[in-house]
Design an enzyme around this catalytic site. Sequence first.
Site, PDB file in Angstrom:
ATOM      1  N   ASP A 163       0.843  -1.193   0.000  1.00 24.62           N
ATOM      2  CA  ASP A 163       0.000   0.000   0.000  1.00 24.62           C
ATOM      3  C   ASP A 163       0.875   1.239   0.000  1.00 24.62           C
ATOM      4  O   ASP A 163       2.057   1.194   0.368  1.00 24.62           O
ATOM      5  CB  ASP A 163      -0.914   0.002   1.226  1.00 24.62           C
ATOM      6  CG  ASP A 163      -2.173   0.835   1.029  1.00 24.62           C
ATOM      7  OD1 ASP A 163      -2.332   1.422  -0.066  1.00 24.62           O
ATOM      8  OD2 ASP A 163      -2.994   0.913   1.959  1.00 24.62           O
ATOM      9  N   GLY A 164       0.286   2.353  -0.415  1.00 23.24           N
ATOM     10  CA  GLY A 164       0.958   3.639  -0.405  1.00 23.24           C
ATOM     11  C   GLY A 164       0.110   4.665   0.305  1.00 23.24           C
ATOM     12  O   GLY A 164      -1.111   4.528   0.397  1.00 23.24           O
TER      13      GLY A 164
ATOM     14  N   GLU B  48       1.859   4.087  -4.213  1.00 13.64           N
ATOM     15  CA  GLU B  48       1.302   2.760  -4.506  1.00 13.64           C
ATOM     16  C   GLU B  48       2.208   1.986  -5.460  1.00 13.64           C
ATOM     17  O   GLU B  48       2.442   0.785  -5.277  1.00 13.64           O
ATOM     18  CB  GLU B  48      -0.096   2.898  -5.111  1.00 13.64           C
ATOM     19  CG  GLU B  48      -1.144   3.496  -4.183  1.00 13.64           C
ATOM     20  CD  GLU B  48      -1.778   2.474  -3.250  1.00 13.64           C
ATOM     21  OE1 GLU B  48      -1.317   1.322  -3.227  1.00 13.64           O
ATOM     22  OE2 GLU B  48      -2.749   2.847  -2.557  1.00 13.64           O
TER      23      GLU B  48
ATOM     24  N   ASP C 291      -4.627  -2.476  -3.248  1.00 19.41           N
ATOM     25  CA  ASP C 291      -5.945  -1.833  -3.285  1.00 19.41           C
ATOM     26  C   ASP C 291      -6.034  -0.713  -4.321  1.00 19.41           C
ATOM     27  O   ASP C 291      -7.054  -0.037  -4.416  1.00 19.41           O
ATOM     28  CB  ASP C 291      -6.348  -1.315  -1.900  1.00 19.41           C
ATOM     29  CG  ASP C 291      -5.452  -0.194  -1.382  1.00 19.41           C
ATOM     30  OD1 ASP C 291      -4.609   0.328  -2.148  1.00 19.41           O
ATOM     31  OD2 ASP C 291      -5.590   0.168  -0.188  1.00 19.41           O
TER      32      ASP C 291
ATOM     33  N   HIS D  92      -9.387  -0.136   3.168  1.00 18.75           N
ATOM     34  CA  HIS D  92     -10.106   0.351   4.345  1.00 18.75           C
ATOM     35  C   HIS D  92     -11.413  -0.413   4.556  1.00 18.75           C
ATOM     36  O   HIS D  92     -12.449   0.167   4.879  1.00 18.75           O
ATOM     37  CB  HIS D  92     -10.373   1.851   4.220  1.00 18.75           C
ATOM     38  CG  HIS D  92      -9.141   2.644   3.928  1.00 18.75           C
ATOM     39  ND1 HIS D  92      -8.121   2.804   4.842  1.00 18.75           N
ATOM     40  CD2 HIS D  92      -8.747   3.295   2.794  1.00 18.75           C
ATOM     41  CE1 HIS D  92      -7.157   3.547   4.298  1.00 18.75           C
ATOM     42  NE2 HIS D  92      -7.509   3.847   3.068  1.00 18.75           N
TER      43      HIS D  92
ATOM     44  N   ASP E 213      -1.224  -0.382   5.058  1.00 13.07           N
ATOM     45  CA  ASP E 213      -1.582   1.039   5.086  1.00 13.07           C
ATOM     46  C   ASP E 213      -0.895   1.755   6.245  1.00 13.07           C
ATOM     47  O   ASP E 213      -0.354   2.853   6.084  1.00 13.07           O
ATOM     48  CB  ASP E 213      -3.097   1.170   5.197  1.00 13.07           C
ATOM     49  CG  ASP E 213      -3.549   2.610   5.361  1.00 13.07           C
ATOM     50  OD1 ASP E 213      -3.387   3.387   4.397  1.00 13.07           O
ATOM     51  OD2 ASP E 213      -4.062   2.974   6.442  1.00 13.07           O
TER      52      ASP E 213
END
Length: 270
Positions: free
Chosen positions: A106-107, A146, A172, A228, A238
Amino acid sequence: MAARKGPKFYVVWVGRQTGIFSTWDECNRQVKGYPKARYKSYPSREEAEGAFAEGPRGPAPAKQPKASDKAGSGASEGGTTRRPTSRARGTPGEPAQRFDIEIYCDGACEPNPGDAGSGMAIYRQGALAELWYGLHTSRGTNNTAELNAFLQALQVARDEVAKGASVRIHCDSTYTINAITKWAGGWKKRGWKKADGGPIKNPEIIQPTHELYESLKSAVTIAHVKGHAGVEGNELADRMAMYGADQREVEFTLYRGSYRVAEVLKLKRG
């Protein structure tokens, strides 16, 4: 007069890329020749989304069907394969197939553009094994963060595949997945330019990431995970991305704090 059939939606639980596809050709590219692929067609997107979240039902048949699709590709709609599945730890609502290594990347960027960081959570045999954070830049974006995380995930995947492990990467960002697995091939043919002749964004990250993906795509599964949404691995990645931005850590660094999930999830900005 026969009633006109509506469009189908194709669920791929196990393949080069997992998810829901709106054409058979696109689905077939993910499953044709892929070991133990699992996929099925549904008459509506709602049914497909529900089936994808639930995962494939029951044990697969003893052997793959031999029927071919209309184009004679050798794969049939609704195909299943041999191995029964079990749900991997920490992945509610995701495909039930278990892989030796599950990588979540994740970013994060706040503001956008602004301070950006990347994070990664690695599960081995269903148990949380490693957390990584870093790659801070003060002029990053959500997309660059990302992409950087996805590149790190592919590098880990390359090493694990070399050891004989099965690997799935969860991301994501639909932009990142599409840019690397779908769009980059066309950009490369045009000299890394868009269809209108303009330059692509983030070529310094996309080019090496696409090259690595091309070398691994037959051995690594890419899965989109809803961000999320309470998926443990995604939430941990995250937090690591935010932590990397907060700490202004330039290197991609192994996290040395507690690996108790509740404690990691308490990490906040500032």
